[in-house]
Design a protein around this motif. Structure first.
Motif, PDB file in Angstrom:
ATOM      1  N   MET A  72       0.818  -1.201   0.000  1.00  0.00           N
ATOM      2  CA  MET A  72       0.000   0.000   0.000  1.00  0.00           C
ATOM      3  C   MET A  72       0.847   1.243   0.000  1.00  0.00           C
ATOM      4  SD  MET A  72      -1.107   2.475   2.435  1.00  0.00           S
ATOM      5  CE  MET A  72      -0.649   1.604   3.871  1.00  0.00           C
ATOM      6  N   ALA A  73       1.384   1.594   1.190  1.00  0.00           N
ATOM      7  CA  ALA A  73       2.117   2.853   1.262  1.00  0.00           C
ATOM      8  C   ALA A  73       3.444   2.795   0.534  1.00  0.00           C
ATOM      9  CB  ALA A  73       2.353   3.230   2.720  1.00  0.00           C
ATOM     10  N   SER A  74       3.878   1.610   0.187  1.00  0.00           N
ATOM     11  CA  SER A  74       5.200   1.505  -0.421  1.00  0.00           C
ATOM     12  C   SER A  74       5.290   2.195  -1.758  1.00  0.00           C
ATOM     13  CB  SER A  74       5.564   0.035  -0.581  1.00  0.00           C
ATOM     14  OG  SER A  74       4.626  -0.602  -1.425  1.00  0.00           O
ATOM     15  N   LEU A  75       4.250   2.130  -2.547  1.00  0.00           N
ATOM     16  CA  LEU A  75       4.315   2.750  -3.858  1.00  0.00           C
ATOM     17  C   LEU A  75       3.903   4.204  -3.822  1.00  0.00           C
ATOM     18  CD1 LEU A  75       2.887  -0.094  -6.097  1.00  0.00           C
ATOM     19  CD2 LEU A  75       5.251   0.449  -5.573  1.00  0.00           C
ATOM     20  N   SER A  76       3.147   4.576  -2.824  1.00  0.00           N
ATOM     21  CA  SER A  76       2.627   5.943  -2.779  1.00  0.00           C
ATOM     22  C   SER A  76       3.705   7.004  -2.808  1.00  0.00           C
ATOM     23  CB  SER A  76       1.753   6.124  -1.536  1.00  0.00           C
ATOM     24  OG  SER A  76       1.431   7.460  -1.353  1.00  0.00           O
ATOM     25  N   PRO A  77       4.719   6.960  -1.911  1.00  0.00           N
ATOM     26  CA  PRO A  77       5.738   8.003  -1.952  1.00  0.00           C
ATOM     27  C   PRO A  77       6.522   7.988  -3.239  1.00  0.00           C
ATOM     28  CG  PRO A  77       6.425   6.203  -0.537  1.00  0.00           C
ATOM     29  CD  PRO A  77       4.983   5.969  -0.869  1.00  0.00           C
ATOM     30  N   SER A  78       6.795   6.810  -3.762  1.00  0.00           N
ATOM     31  CA  SER A  78       7.592   6.725  -4.974  1.00  0.00           C
ATOM     32  C   SER A  78       6.908   7.421  -6.123  1.00  0.00           C
ATOM     33  CB  SER A  78       7.809   5.257  -5.336  1.00  0.00           C
ATOM     34  OG  SER A  78       8.228   4.530  -4.224  1.00  0.00           O
TER      35      SER A  78
ATOM     36  N   GLY B  40       5.112   4.968   7.883  1.00  0.00           N
ATOM     37  CA  GLY B  40       5.766   6.245   7.586  1.00  0.00           C
ATOM     38  C   GLY B  40       7.103   6.048   6.915  1.00  0.00           C
ATOM     39  N   LEU B  41       7.516   7.059   6.159  1.00  0.00           N
ATOM     40  CA  LEU B  41       8.831   7.019   5.541  1.00  0.00           C
ATOM     41  C   LEU B  41       9.270   8.433   5.200  1.00  0.00           C
ATOM     42  CD1 LEU B  41       8.656   5.908   1.800  1.00  0.00           C
ATOM     43  CD2 LEU B  41       6.713   6.757   3.090  1.00  0.00           C
ATOM     44  N   THR B  42      10.555   8.594   5.068  1.00  0.00           N
ATOM     45  CA  THR B  42      11.154   9.855   4.628  1.00  0.00           C
ATOM     46  C   THR B  42      11.995   9.579   3.385  1.00  0.00           C
ATOM     47  OG1 THR B  42      11.261  10.678   6.901  1.00  0.00           O
ATOM     48  CG2 THR B  42      12.632  11.792   5.255  1.00  0.00           C
ATOM     49  N   VAL B  43      11.729  10.332   2.319  1.00  0.00           N
ATOM     50  CA  VAL B  43      12.405  10.130   1.046  1.00  0.00           C
ATOM     51  C   VAL B  43      13.278  11.336   0.742  1.00  0.00           C
ATOM     52  CG1 VAL B  43      12.113   9.765  -1.426  1.00  0.00           C
ATOM     53  CG2 VAL B  43      10.524   8.716   0.181  1.00  0.00           C
TER      54      VAL B  43
ATOM     55  N   LEU C  59      16.266  13.184 -11.539  1.00  0.00           N
ATOM     56  CA  LEU C  59      15.933  13.112 -10.126  1.00  0.00           C
ATOM     57  C   LEU C  59      16.353  11.767  -9.551  1.00  0.00           C
ATOM     58  CD1 LEU C  59      12.385  14.731  -9.910  1.00  0.00           C
ATOM     59  CD2 LEU C  59      14.583  15.730  -9.305  1.00  0.00           C
ATOM     60  N   LYS C  60      16.955  11.816  -8.381  1.00  0.00           N
ATOM     61  CA  LYS C  60      17.369  10.593  -7.689  1.00  0.00           C
ATOM     62  C   LYS C  60      16.669  10.523  -6.345  1.00  0.00           C
ATOM     63  CE  LYS C  60      21.324   7.906  -6.103  1.00  0.00           C
ATOM     64  NZ  LYS C  60      20.772   6.697  -6.763  1.00  0.00           N
ATOM     65  N   LEU C  61      16.080   9.364  -6.061  1.00  0.00           N
ATOM     66  CA  LEU C  61      15.388   9.140  -4.797  1.00  0.00           C
ATOM     67  C   LEU C  61      16.245   8.282  -3.878  1.00  0.00           C
ATOM     68  CD1 LEU C  61      11.753   8.267  -5.944  1.00  0.00           C
ATOM     69  CD2 LEU C  61      12.695  10.490  -5.358  1.00  0.00           C
ATOM     70  N   SER C  62      16.144   8.545  -2.606  1.00  0.00           N
ATOM     71  CA  SER C  62      16.803   7.690  -1.618  1.00  0.00           C
ATOM     72  C   SER C  62      15.885   7.567  -0.409  1.00  0.00           C
ATOM     73  CB  SER C  62      18.157   8.282  -1.201  1.00  0.00           C
ATOM     74  OG  SER C  62      17.994   9.588  -0.677  1.00  0.00           O
TER      75      SER C  62
ATOM     76  N   GLU D  27      11.381  -1.589  -1.753  1.00  0.00           N
ATOM     77  CA  GLU D  27      11.298  -2.026  -3.142  1.00  0.00           C
ATOM     78  C   GLU D  27      10.702  -0.930  -4.022  1.00  0.00           C
ATOM     79  OE1 GLU D  27       8.993  -5.563  -3.085  1.00  0.00           O
ATOM     80  OE2 GLU D  27      10.618  -6.838  -2.338  1.00  0.00           O
ATOM     81  N   GLY D  28       9.660  -0.285  -3.516  1.00  0.00           N
ATOM     82  CA  GLY D  28       9.010   0.759  -4.301  1.00  0.00           C
ATOM     83  C   GLY D  28       9.931   1.926  -4.585  1.00  0.00           C
ATOM     84  N   ILE D  29      10.674   2.371  -3.577  1.00  0.00           N
ATOM     85  CA  ILE D  29      11.595   3.489  -3.769  1.00  0.00           C
ATOM     86  C   ILE D  29      12.712   3.104  -4.728  1.00  0.00           C
ATOM     87  CG2 ILE D  29      13.278   4.977  -2.634  1.00  0.00           C
ATOM     88  CD1 ILE D  29      10.412   5.755  -2.113  1.00  0.00           C
ATOM     89  N   SER D  30      13.229   1.880  -4.596  1.00  0.00           N
ATOM     90  CA  SER D  30      14.312   1.431  -5.472  1.00  0.00           C
ATOM     91  C   SER D  30      13.851   1.361  -6.921  1.00  0.00           C
ATOM     92  CB  SER D  30      14.804   0.057  -5.008  1.00  0.00           C
ATOM     93  OG  SER D  30      15.803  -0.426  -5.874  1.00  0.00           O
ATOM     94  N   LYS D  31      12.653   0.821  -7.161  1.00  0.00           N
ATOM     95  CA  LYS D  31      12.149   0.720  -8.529  1.00  0.00           C
ATOM     96  C   LYS D  31      11.911   2.097  -9.126  1.00  0.00           C
ATOM     97  CE  LYS D  31       9.919  -3.795  -7.999  1.00  0.00           C
ATOM     98  NZ  LYS D  31       8.634  -4.529  -7.955  1.00  0.00           N
ATOM     99  N   LEU D  32      11.358   2.998  -8.333  1.00  0.00           N
ATOM    100  CA  LEU D  32      11.076   4.319  -8.873  1.00  0.00           C
ATOM    101  C   LEU D  32      12.356   5.108  -9.115  1.00  0.00           C
ATOM    102  CD1 LEU D  32       9.084   6.370  -9.803  1.00  0.00           C
ATOM    103  CD2 LEU D  32       8.921   7.199  -7.485  1.00  0.00           C
TER     104      LEU D  32
END
Length: 502
Positions: free
Chosen positions: A1-7, A152-155, A164-167, A215-220
């Motif tokens: 659920m929330a995993s893909l939302s921030p990405s 919760g998460l911080t990106v 753009l690079k996400l971490s 996983e979501g952040i890494s894929k995005l």
């Protein structure tokens, strides 16, 4: 659920692109670090994306399979019981509230009051030694409800070589309460199951959600790194959408800067120009409730005019007009008698070519365009094209822009024009006498042709499925700002929410 939302929230941010004065220079080259487009996602925009993506991410995240759990537990009057939970699946997720905040430390996303519904198979066996040693076993189905879960998460977001690079800086999931309902089984089994597996089920859910976050952040991040740095406009031009400088994160918005200039698809087409960057290219929307603001510097439009001029696309031969008599020397016999006398009743055409790129000036609530052109009058005699006169034109027009779906389109109206004789093979011309004819040509041929192309506009690179809505356009000193809400045409699955540029 929330995993893909921030990405995917950050993916949307990365895709809302598009935005001085131009001086040709042989010694100066444009720096790739200059930005001529500024984009701002307001808090309403962040909330819209967050709500949309939470809903979509839930649909794409379930069903979510968890690892099997097994445990042995000593139960009074029964003995040592081996219990196994298998086929543990989260099949439903609900979020009662969520928020997204940007700040110096990154983008924080929290989903509170989250519930999960799980299904699973249970099995137990134990050795009954009271009477006859025999193994007793049973199996069935169970449902589990997880309540009060907070995710919760911080990106972190940075510019990495123009993309753009996400971490993932921090992430976590906490389950507050869990209830288990068994279908069948003895009463002692229920309490034993709760005692044995409550903490393990909660931990398994927390680990699965946290893993999905990573996983979501890494894929995005991989997807963002692969985004193109130019967007096709037509066969001859592209927009340079390279990110410039670091993203600006505040408590209520996220801002980006992009190069934004037109560039030739065949790089040798475009001459070297130096574009003066406005150091204060901010996004100022009159309505702060708008989700998105895009500021395009004057240089964006001037880069387009320079590109098409250098590519030699600003040359027209006019051989048809609404009043076709104007393209015969007989129609000019009272205006230019010597033309008719030398070439009686011959057909003509008009060659219009620009002598320099059009100048674009954006001021408060106004767009001015100045075109410098040469108009050559040709006589067609016995299959031969004979140039007889050249008139220099300075055409001044006022422009307007509008949003056409996700394109920035426009039109121009004639304000006035000046003309002078550049050369003639038929003697001196009284240019004031032919001014009405030239006016007619400009109004009925030149402007309609130009407006037919401006009406198509050029694309603002928006993620496929999203459309600008209720857009306001504000003209200020040397810039145009588009302030808009955004609508979304559901595609049914976040896997389909990929970057697709026009």
């Amino acid at each position: 659920m929330a995993s893909l939302s921030p990405s995917l929230t950050l993916l949307l941010f990365s895709s809302f692109f598009v935005s001085s004065f131009v001086v040709p220079s042989e010694s100066q080259f444009q720096s790739a670090d200059d930005a001529f487009t500024s984009i701002l996602i307001s808090q309403n925009g962040l909330d819209f994306v967050k709500d949309l993506l939470v809903t979509e991410a839930i649909a794409s995240a379930v069903p979510l399979r968890l690892s099997d759990i097994q445990k042995s537990k000593k139960i009074p009057f029964v003995g040592n019981v081996k219990m196994v939970l298998s086929n543990i699946t989260i099949y439903e997720i609900g979020v009662s509230s969520s928020y997204l905040k940007a700040g110096d430390s990154g983008v924080v996303i929290v989903a509170s009051g989250t519930t999960c519904n799980l299904s699973m198979n249970w099995f137990y066996s134990y050795q009954n030694t009271w009477l006859v040693p025999v193994e007793i076993s049973d199996k069935g189905r169970a449902s589990v409800q997880v309540e009060g879960m907070e995710v919760g998460l911080t990106v972190g977001l940075e510019n990495h070589e123009g993309t753009l690079k996400l971490s993932l800086m921090n992430s976590g999931c906490h389950v507050q309460d869990i209830s288990i309902k068994l279908d069948g089984g003895a009463a002692w089994l229920y309490q034993g199951m709760v005692d044995a597996f409550e903490a393990q089920i909660a931990s398994a859910v927390e680990k699965a959600i946290t893993k999905k976050l990573k996983e979501g952040i890494s894929k995005l991040d991989s997807l963002l790194q692969s985004l193109p740095k130019e967007v096709r406009v037509d066969d001859n031009a592209s927009l340079n959408v390279t990110f410039v400088n670091v993203p600006e994160l505040s408590s209520s918005s996220i801002g980006f800067e992009i190069n934004g200039l037109f560039m030739g698809r065949q790089k040798e087409m475009l001459a070297n120009y130096y574009y003066h960057r406005n150091p204060h290219l901010s996004v100022l929307c009159r309505d702060p409730a708008k989700m998105l603001g895009i500021t395009l510097d004057e240089a964006v439009f001037t880069s387009a005019s320079s590109l098409y001029y250098d590519a030699k696309f600003m040359h027209w031969t006019v051989d048809k007009v609404p009043d076709q008599s104007l393209l015969n020397t007989a129609g000019w016999r009272f205006v230019i008698p010597q033309l008719y006398k030398k070439y009686p009743n011959d057909d003509m055409d008009l060659n219009i070519s620009l002598s320099s790129p059009p100048e674009i000036r954006i001021t408060e609530n106004n767009i001015d365009a100045t075109v410098f052109a040469d108009l050559i009058i040709d006589v067609l005699e016995a299959g031969e094209v004979i140039p007889v006169a050249c008139i220099s034109l300075v055409i001044r027009g006022s422009g307007s822009v509008k949003i056409l779906q996700n394109n920035l389109a426009g039109s121009v109206k004639l304000k006035d024009f000046a003309m002078s004789l550049k050369w003639s093979t038929i003697g001196n011309l009284r240019v004031y006498l032919i001014q009405p004819v030239i006016w007619t040509v400009i109004e009925t041929v030149f402007l309609p042709y130009v407006n037919s192309h401006l009406a198509q506009g050029f694309p603002l690179p928006i993620i496929h499925g999203f459309t600008l809505q209720n857009a306001d356009i504000v003209c200020s000193a040397s810039r145009i700002t588009v302030c808009s809400d955004v609508s979304y045409a559901e595609v049914g699955n976040l896997k389909n929410l990929l970057m697709r540029f026009p």
